[in-house]
Scaffold this active site. Structure first.
Site, PDB file in Angstrom:
ATOM      1  CE  LYS A   8      -6.644   1.599  11.808  1.00 55.44           C
ATOM      2  NZ  LYS A   8      -5.678   0.523  11.436  1.00 55.44           N
ATOM      3  CE1 TYR A  19      -9.874   3.172   8.643  1.00 52.18           C
ATOM      4  CE2 TYR A  19     -10.229   5.539   8.826  1.00 52.18           C
ATOM      5  CZ  TYR A  19      -9.382   4.458   8.711  1.00 52.18           C
ATOM      6  OH  TYR A  19      -8.020   4.660   8.661  1.00 52.18           O
ATOM      7  CB  ALA A  35      -6.083  -0.902   8.066  1.00 47.90           C
ATOM      8  N   GLY A  56       0.804  -1.215   0.000  1.00 41.89           N
ATOM      9  CA  GLY A  56       0.000   0.000   0.000  1.00 41.89           C
ATOM     10  C   GLY A  56       0.837   1.265   0.000  1.00 41.89           C
ATOM     11  CG  LEU A  57       0.265   6.246  -0.204  1.00 41.79           C
ATOM     12  CD1 LEU A  57       1.143   6.535  -1.418  1.00 41.79           C
ATOM     13  CD2 LEU A  57      -0.914   7.206  -0.149  1.00 41.79           C
ATOM     14  CG  LEU A  58       2.001   4.090   5.984  1.00 48.82           C
ATOM     15  CD1 LEU A  58       2.902   5.316   6.010  1.00 48.82           C
ATOM     16  CD2 LEU A  58       1.041   4.098   7.165  1.00 48.82           C
TER      17      LEU A  58
END
Length: 285
Positions: free
Chosen positions: A152, A148, A84, A27-29
């Site tokens: 979390k 969401y 996630a 993913g991006l992160l």
């Protein structure tokens, strides 16, 4: 003709002794976190699911046996849990699946991390707050508005209950070196404004604080290294908070942090997607 024997010396490969496992590395992160550790003398292993191979390990985080095996085989000192379901509207429409990944899988990962003495960095979100009283500190009481944020927050509680060696890092909306413009809520509008003379509709009610994934990745590495120094052991759809600005003073007191100026960061992120480079005169200045 005499036979000739060619001997080749085999060089020893220097593998760093500090080991880190990154979930959601596709993913991006996750990509930024993997790169940050890998380039700073860490033995980094990334895992993903659909886009994992060939670069990363393919692991389904809902498969407890697979999670157990990779952690016990690799014996990481640090685990950065980036994986996630972070799209609020998808969480609302698929609550059971989102809860399995954001809560149950996180709890199991924390338990397995504790089993090998690994320090866990759990990536959370500013959406655990309702956005009415910013900026938020670690001691402020969460009040998520959407599912969401609730999953979390439940994930935060689950990892802390299963592993005392856990740091929860709440982060805002992210941008950075995207593979697709849709990867980030900050860059997704770029195609619309690049190929049209018309203005694009945007939410002007919600206040967000775009954060470069490189900065988050640097903070994760600094947290991990400081921990190892201290201890030798290893608006349509879902509701959004209006302003969930996060207070970074606790990290800054530890001497941890990195801030990329937004103008420079967004230029770097969008440049590969700019078709007409001459347009930079109006976009990036």
């Amino acid at each position: 003709m005499p036979e000739m024997l060619l001997e080749m010396e085999q060089e020893d490969v220097d593998i760093p002794s500090r080991r880190v496992l990154i979930t959601g590395a596709t993913g991006l992160l996750g990509r930024a976190v993997f790169k940050e550790f890998n380039e700073n003398n860490w033995n980094a292993v990334g895992c993903g699911y659909r886009r994992a191979q060939p670069r990363f390990e393919q692991i389904n985080l809902l498969d407890s046996i697979a999670v157990h095996d990779i952690i016990h085989d690799f014996q990481p000192h640090v685990i950065v849990h980036c994986a996630a379901e972070r799209r609020p509207d998808i969480v609302e429409s698929q609550p059971d699946a989102a809860s399995q990944l954001n809560v149950a899988a996180s709890a199991n990962l924390a338990k397995e991390a504790a089993g090998v003495g690994a320090f866990l960095i759990y990536i959370s979100t500013d959406y655990v707050f309702d956005g009415t009283s910013p900026p938020y500190k670690e001691t402020d009481v969460p009040n998520p508005l959407n599912l969401y944020g609730k999953t979390k927050l439940e994930g935060e509680k689950a990892v802390l209950e299963n592993n005392e060696e856990t740091a929860v890092l709440r982060i805002p909306v992210l941008y950075g070196e995207v593979e697709r413009l849709e990867e980030s809520a900050v860059t997704v509008m770029f195609d619309k404004v690049q190929f049209s003379n018309k203005s694009a509709n945007m939410d002007h009610w919600q206040q967000r604080f775009p954060t470069n994934v490189k900065d988050v990745a640097a903070v994760c590495r600094q947290l991990a290294e400081k921990r190892m120094l201290i201890t030798d052991s290893p608006v349509v759809g879902a509701l959004r908070p209006k302003n969930a600005q996060l207070d970074c003073s606790k990290l800054e007191m530890l001497g941890i942090g990195q801030r990329t100026p937004f103008r420079a960061g967004i230029r770097e992120s969008l440049w590969p997607f700019l078709v007409d480079k001459r347009w930079r005169q109006t976009v990036f200045h």
